[in-house]
Design a protein around this motif. Structure first.
Motif, PDB file in Angstrom:
ATOM      1  N   ASN A 687       0.808  -1.225   0.000  1.00 38.59           N
ATOM      2  CA  ASN A 687       0.000   0.000   0.000  1.00 38.59           C
ATOM      3  C   ASN A 687       0.839   1.272   0.000  1.00 38.59           C
ATOM      4  N   ASN A 688       2.138   1.173  -0.240  1.00 40.26           N
ATOM      5  CA  ASN A 688       3.020   2.341  -0.265  1.00 40.26           C
ATOM      6  C   ASN A 688       2.985   3.023  -1.626  1.00 40.26           C
ATOM      7  N   VAL A 689       2.797   4.335  -1.627  1.00 34.93           N
ATOM      8  CA  VAL A 689       2.820   5.122  -2.859  1.00 34.93           C
ATOM      9  C   VAL A 689       4.267   5.253  -3.334  1.00 34.93           C
ATOM     10  N   PRO A 690       4.525   5.130  -4.636  1.00 38.94           N
ATOM     11  CA  PRO A 690       5.915   5.240  -5.127  1.00 38.94           C
ATOM     12  C   PRO A 690       6.452   6.654  -5.069  1.00 38.94           C
ATOM     13  N   LEU A 691       7.780   6.744  -5.096  1.00 36.94           N
ATOM     14  CA  LEU A 691       8.509   8.009  -5.188  1.00 36.94           C
ATOM     15  C   LEU A 691       8.204   8.952  -4.027  1.00 36.94           C
ATOM     16  N   ILE A 692       8.107   8.377  -2.822  1.00 39.13           N
ATOM     17  CA  ILE A 692       7.939   9.190  -1.624  1.00 39.13           C
ATOM     18  C   ILE A 692       9.314   9.388  -0.984  1.00 39.13           C
ATOM     19  N   PRO A 693       9.757  10.634  -0.811  1.00 35.92           N
ATOM     20  CA  PRO A 693      11.092  10.855  -0.232  1.00 35.92           C
ATOM     21  C   PRO A 693      11.147  10.418   1.223  1.00 35.92           C
ATOM     22  N   ALA A 694      12.339  10.065   1.666  1.00 35.08           N
ATOM     23  CA  ALA A 694      12.545   9.695   3.059  1.00 35.08           C
ATOM     24  C   ALA A 694      12.459  10.926   3.953  1.00 35.08           C
ATOM     25  N   ALA A 695      12.142  10.703   5.230  1.00 34.42           N
ATOM     26  CA  ALA A 695      12.155  11.804   6.200  1.00 34.42           C
ATOM     27  C   ALA A 695      13.568  12.386   6.280  1.00 34.42           C
ATOM     28  N   ARG A 696      13.641  13.690   6.553  1.00 34.25           N
ATOM     29  CA  ARG A 696      14.932  14.368   6.534  1.00 34.25           C
ATOM     30  C   ARG A 696      15.005  15.412   7.638  1.00 34.25           C
ATOM     31  N   LEU A 697      16.117  15.451   8.353  1.00 32.73           N
ATOM     32  CA  LEU A 697      16.373  16.440   9.390  1.00 32.73           C
ATOM     33  C   LEU A 697      17.700  17.127   9.095  1.00 32.73           C
ATOM     34  N   ILE A 698      17.647  18.446   8.902  1.00 31.94           N
ATOM     35  CA  ILE A 698      18.847  19.243   8.651  1.00 31.94           C
ATOM     36  C   ILE A 698      19.055  20.158   9.846  1.00 31.94           C
ATOM     37  N   THR A 699      20.202  20.038  10.490  1.00 32.25           N
ATOM     38  CA  THR A 699      20.541  20.855  11.648  1.00 32.25           C
ATOM     39  C   THR A 699      21.749  21.716  11.321  1.00 32.25           C
ATOM     40  N   GLN A 700      21.622  23.006  11.589  1.00 31.01           N
ATOM     41  CA  GLN A 700      22.702  23.946  11.311  1.00 31.01           C
ATOM     42  C   GLN A 700      23.029  24.762  12.562  1.00 31.01           C
ATOM     43  N   MET A 701      24.322  24.986  12.762  1.00 35.51           N
ATOM     44  CA  MET A 701      24.779  25.946  13.757  1.00 35.51           C
ATOM     45  C   MET A 701      25.591  27.000  13.027  1.00 35.51           C
ATOM     46  N   SER A 716      30.607  34.742   8.394  1.00 39.07           N
ATOM     47  CA  SER A 716      29.794  33.668   8.957  1.00 39.07           C
ATOM     48  C   SER A 716      30.494  32.320   8.820  1.00 39.07           C
ATOM     49  N   PHE A 717      30.229  31.459   9.804  1.00 34.85           N
ATOM     50  CA  PHE A 717      30.716  30.085   9.810  1.00 34.85           C
ATOM     51  C   PHE A 717      29.545  29.167  10.156  1.00 34.85           C
ATOM     52  N   THR A 718      29.366  28.130   9.358  1.00 31.32           N
ATOM     53  CA  THR A 718      28.234  27.227   9.553  1.00 31.32           C
ATOM     54  C   THR A 718      28.704  25.788   9.515  1.00 31.32           C
ATOM     55  N   ILE A 719      28.191  24.992  10.442  1.00 32.74           N
ATOM     56  CA  ILE A 719      28.372  23.547  10.384  1.00 32.74           C
ATOM     57  C   ILE A 719      26.980  22.922  10.266  1.00 32.74           C
ATOM     58  N   GLU A 720      26.847  21.989   9.330  1.00 39.10           N
ATOM     59  CA  GLU A 720      25.536  21.424   9.004  1.00 39.10           C
ATOM     60  C   GLU A 720      25.566  19.901   9.102  1.00 39.10           C
ATOM     61  N   PHE A 721      24.539  19.357   9.749  1.00 37.08           N
ATOM     62  CA  PHE A 721      24.354  17.913   9.853  1.00 37.08           C
ATOM     63  C   PHE A 721      23.090  17.558   9.066  1.00 37.08           C
ATOM     64  N   ASP A 722      23.265  16.874   7.962  1.00 39.81           N
ATOM     65  CA  ASP A 722      22.166  16.528   7.054  1.00 39.81           C
ATOM     66  C   ASP A 722      21.863  15.042   7.210  1.00 39.81           C
ATOM     67  N   ASN A 723      20.749  14.746   7.869  1.00 39.25           N
ATOM     68  CA  ASN A 723      20.396  13.367   8.192  1.00 39.25           C
ATOM     69  C   ASN A 723      19.158  12.953   7.409  1.00 39.25           C
ATOM     70  N   THR A 724      19.338  12.040   6.449  1.00 39.03           N
ATOM     71  CA  THR A 724      18.222  11.471   5.702  1.00 39.03           C
ATOM     72  C   THR A 724      17.942  10.074   6.245  1.00 39.03           C
ATOM     73  N   TYR A 743      21.279   7.841   5.538  1.00 39.35           N
ATOM     74  CA  TYR A 743      22.662   8.312   5.491  1.00 39.35           C
ATOM     75  C   TYR A 743      22.770   9.654   6.205  1.00 39.35           C
ATOM     76  N   TYR A 744      24.002  10.032   6.483  1.00 38.41           N
ATOM     77  CA  TYR A 744      24.301  11.205   7.287  1.00 38.41           C
ATOM     78  C   TYR A 744      25.449  11.959   6.623  1.00 38.41           C
ATOM     79  N   LEU A 745      25.231  13.235   6.329  1.00 39.28           N
ATOM     80  CA  LEU A 745      26.244  14.049   5.666  1.00 39.28           C
ATOM     81  C   LEU A 745      26.666  15.201   6.571  1.00 39.28           C
ATOM     82  N   LEU A 746      27.958  15.460   6.596  1.00 37.61           N
ATOM     83  CA  LEU A 746      28.522  16.567   7.362  1.00 37.61           C
ATOM     84  C   LEU A 746      29.012  17.629   6.388  1.00 37.61           C
TER      85      LEU A 746
END
Length: 820
Positions: A687-701, A716-724, A743-746
């Motif tokens: 019953n899953n609809v196709p082409l649904i993106p995964a949940a994503r949390l982007i955290t920036q300081m 400015s200086f930024t560090i970003e944690f991109d968690n899909t 996956y997790y991107l820094l």
């Protein structure tokens, strides 16, 4: 640009310049006909912009009237003047870096002097939108969720194309086919369910195709407005998911000539890009010119090494010329986009796992393992595309009594070629020639007891011709017509908006007989729909706004869904259409809140979207339950078709920005996006609809210093944690999709403005993406379904590895003599 485009362009500009000359002549003070045509005397708006705390002038502040497409920049003493404004009621936006923007509704019946005072602020949180509304509106007063992305914000993102740059916005994702081809997805819906506008004109470029990107120059973009939720009321069919309005030609402030030079280099694929624009506005005559070039070799990642044929290049140009007077404005917009992307097949040698490709060996097509030299250079190998998109459009607003008449029309020619035969490398196997005329006529009635009402018609006429031996879709004619009424009313604490629309789309598909066999049957289909929306925005306090919007959207089936019968190199699919498909219809509710305090910004929206007759593609099953396969030129291709079912999508987006006192230089930002798609009844047990993106949390300081520095500003200086997150709810029916690991991107970013004599000489942005060189596949990447690497057992091609980028932006500004 070919000779046909050149002749069309020169003829259009010649006629347009003659018209501008006639208009300018009629504006002479002694010309009675000109005065009558003006309808009102020329109105000027002038005043000062100052610091609300100190009273000091703010030189360089922007005063802009979106509906009149005119504005000004304050001089060294904080003074501004905007001339030749048509009579009427306008929403004015006043902004300055480091200060809270303000918007104010004013009535212009004669010359007016108005001063503005801005408060220093950490965030500029008051913005105006022109998307999905009949007149410029405060975002805070708009019931539908709208995101504004400015030029500076785009410059701070490391991306290989425009949609890639936008995909970090809440609720936005992308279906990608390598670094150069991306398609926008809004809340789990993409392709023909998202309308892309380019300067208000609907972009038409065979957007049904997986590997058909958006033909808009990334470096030309000044601003992007993203409306999330059904917008069929204003834009008709296809705006079920929302609208992305890309603005490239915003008039320069009056009495100025301003320009911009941008350069970008990225280390992973050696991307090098340069873009330039120059714009002016004097005595009502305004214009803009831009051009750009971008090229990249094959990108690399930890698992695949260099990814064969992911290289691309593009070269673009465009601009506009127009006139703004007391009677209204008229603008002529022209652009040409040219891109050559490689199409990644991902074929591999079974023993070594290395990429393979076809070569011409003594007149015979032979498979060879890619050599090191095959990964360099910006000119793609086979298969590749050659995409050219030409656009010319006219936007006009005329005062009619106390109302305003908008007349916009555009012509687009999209020529998309695909080359795949190594024995005939310059002969296209597919060649789509798409011609589209769009029109939008809208009359805004005079305000009636503060109700702002507009009515109009809009639509398009479209034809497609196949000019190559292979064909995937038939030649067809399409005519689209819609009529609507939209109204809005602002009260002290709340705003109401809504309307209704009727649409008719008529498609006539042509027959094609190939080798005495009917490949496409002739047919005619018509689709009628009624859509509408109703929304309310309530200001519960000075800092809090509550929003509710309910809208009905629709989408008529596209020609590929109705009639496709064939394959091409970009998809690795053989597609069968179904001409009996019905229109999709949706009913969506959005509930949201916005909180803006001195130290907290919060935007949260939840939505529920019920869709009837949702169209999706699925693999065809053979009699034995395995995939249905088709033999094409000695290759085995998996067969797909289209089906329909009832679906429900729901989700939320949350944005939080904390900037605690007294650490106002520090920002802690979090963006979370989630969408879930379910079919009402299981499809092959799923019953899953196709082409649904995964949940994503982007955290920036982010830490920002030297906001008023003399030599270095906005450091400015930024560090970003991109968690899909993992996407386990894939549409696995008929082996169509597979789950995808999380996956997790820094990422990091540093930027600053370098100044001299109170002017910015240039801005520089240094970024590092995927610093840990993580190997990952995005759930919406089509490359994850390419060949298995038998040496490692991994299927598909992985996304880009570690990438560093440097981007420099050089602004130019000159003052000219204004009209008296």
């Amino acid at each position: 640009m070919n000779h046909h485009y050149t002749r069309t362009l020169l003829a259009s500009i010649t006629v347009y310049l003659l018209c501008l000359g006639a208009v300018a002549a009629r504006q002479q003070p002694g010309n009675l006909a000109g005065a009558l045509r003006e309808g009102v005397s020329r109105i000027n708006l002038s005043g000062m912009v100052t610091d609300a705390q100190t009273g000091a002038p703010l030189p360089g502040a922007s005063v802009y009237i979106a509906d009149a497409k005119t504005g000004a920049i304050t001089d060294a003493g904080g003074a501004y003047i905007i001339r030749n404004i048509p009579q009427g009621s306008y929403l004015i936006e006043v902004s300055f870096v480091g200060y809270s923007s303000i918007t104010e509704q004013i009535n212009l019946n004669s010359n007016l002097q108005r001063n503005f005072s801005l408060l220093p602020a950490v965030l500029e949180n008051e913005s105006i939108t022109v998307t999905g509304v009949s007149t410029a509106s405060k975002i805070r007063r708009t019931p539908t969720p709208v995101n504004i992305v400015g030029k500076k914000e785009l410059a701070q993102v490391t991306a290989t194309n425009l949609i890639d740059a936008l995909s970090k916005q809440p609720g936005i994702a992308q279906v990608s086919t390598g670094p150069s081809i991306s398609k926008p997805v809004i809340r789990g819906l993409g392709y023909n369910r998202v309308v892309v506008l380019n300067d208000g004109v609907r972009q038409e470029g065979q957007q049904w195709g997986d590997e058909h990107g958006i033909e808009i120059d990334e470096y030309s973009v000044q601003k992007v407005e993203i409306l999330k939720g059904p917008a069929s009321l204003i834009y008709g069919s296809d705006a079920m998911a929302g609208v992305i309005n890309i603005l490239t030609n915003i008039p320069a402030p009056e009495g100025t000539i301003k320009g911009n030079l941008t350069a970008n280099y990225q280390t992973n694929n050696k991307l090098r890009g340069i873009g330039a624009n120059l714009a002016g506005n004097n005595n009502g005559l305004n214009w803009n010119l831009y051009g750009s070039f971008k090229g990249a070799q094959d990108y690399k990642n930890k698992y695949d090494g260099y990814v064969l044929n992911s290289k691309f290049y593009e070269k673009n140009m465009g601009g506009y010329i127009g006139y703004n007077g007391g009677w209204g404005y008229t603008h002529l917009i022209v652009s040409h986009f040219h891109q050559e992307p490689g199409l990644i097949e991902g074929n591999r040698d079974q023993l070594t796992g290395n990429f393979t490709h076809k070569i011409n060996f003594n007149g015979t097509a032979t498979t060879a393992v890619a050599a090191n030299s095959d990964f360099s250079g910006i000119h793609p190998q086979l298969p590749r595309q050659n995409v050219q998109h030409f656009r010319i459009a006219s936007e006009n607003r005329i005062n009619v009594g106390n109302g305003k008449l908008n007349i916009n029309a555009g012509f687009q020619n999209n020529r998309r070629k695909e080359f795949a035969d190594v024995l005939e490398p310059n002969t296209p196997q597919l060649f789509f020639d798409l011609n589209t005329i769009t029109y939008n006529i809208q009359y805004r009635l005079p305000d009636n007891n503060k109700w702002k009402t507009a009515t109009g018609i809009s639509g398009m006429w479209q034809t497609n011709d196949n000019k190559a031996e292979e064909v995937l879709i038939p030649e067809y004619h399409l005519f689209d017509l819609g009529a609507f009424v939209y109204t809005q009313r602002n009260y002290n604490k709340f705003s109401l908006s809504g309307g209704i629309r009727f649409d008719n789309r008529h498609i006539r598909s042509k027959q094609l007989i190939e080798n005495n066999t009917t490949k496409f049957e002739a047919f005619t289909r018509s689709f009628n729909n009624i859509t509408g929306s109703a929304g309310i925005s309530y200001e519960a306090g000075k800092t809090t706004t509550l929003k509710l919007n309910i809208a009905r959207g629709f989408r008529a089936p596209g020609i590929a869904e109705l009639a496709s019968n064939g394959t091409h190199e970009g998809t690795n699919r053989y597609e069968y259409g179904d001409r009996h498909l019905r229109s999709e219809n949706s009913l969506q509710a959005d509930l949201g809140t916005e909180v803006n305090t001195e130290h907290l910004s919060l935007r949260a929206t939840g939505f529920v979207n019920a869709i009837n007759d949702f169209i999706f593609y699925r693999k065809l099953s053979a009699a034995n339950g395995e995939d249905s396969l088709v033999q094409v030129d000695g290759k085995t291709i998996t067969a797909f078709t289209f089906a329909q079912a009832k679906a429900l999508l729901y989700g939320a987006e949350i944005y939080i920005d904390l900037h605690p006192h007294p650490l106002d230089w520090l920002h802690f930002e979090n963006t979370f996006s989630y969408v879930r798609g379910r079919f009402h009844q299981p499809i092959d047990g799923v019953n899953n609809v196709p082409l649904i993106p995964a949940a994503r949390l982007i955290t920036q300081m982010q830490a920002t210093f030297l906001k008023k520095g003399k030599r270095i500003r906005e450091l400015s200086f930024t560090i970003e944690f991109d968690n899909t997150f993992r996407q386990q709810r894939a549409f696995t029916a008929y082996h169509t999709e597979t789950p995808t690991k999380g996956y997790y991107l820094l990422n990091i970013l540093a930027g600053a403005d370098i100044r001299h004599r109170k002017k910015t000489l240039f801005s520089i942005f240094l970024t590092g993406n995927n610093l840990t060189n993580a190997a990952y596949q995005n759930h919406l990447s089509r490359l994850k379904y390419t060949d298995v690497n038998h040496l490692t057992g991994r299927q598909g091609v992985f996304n880009m590895g570690r990438n560093f980028s440097v981007r420099v932006n050089i602004p130019l500004m000159f003052t000219t003599t204004n009209a008296k």
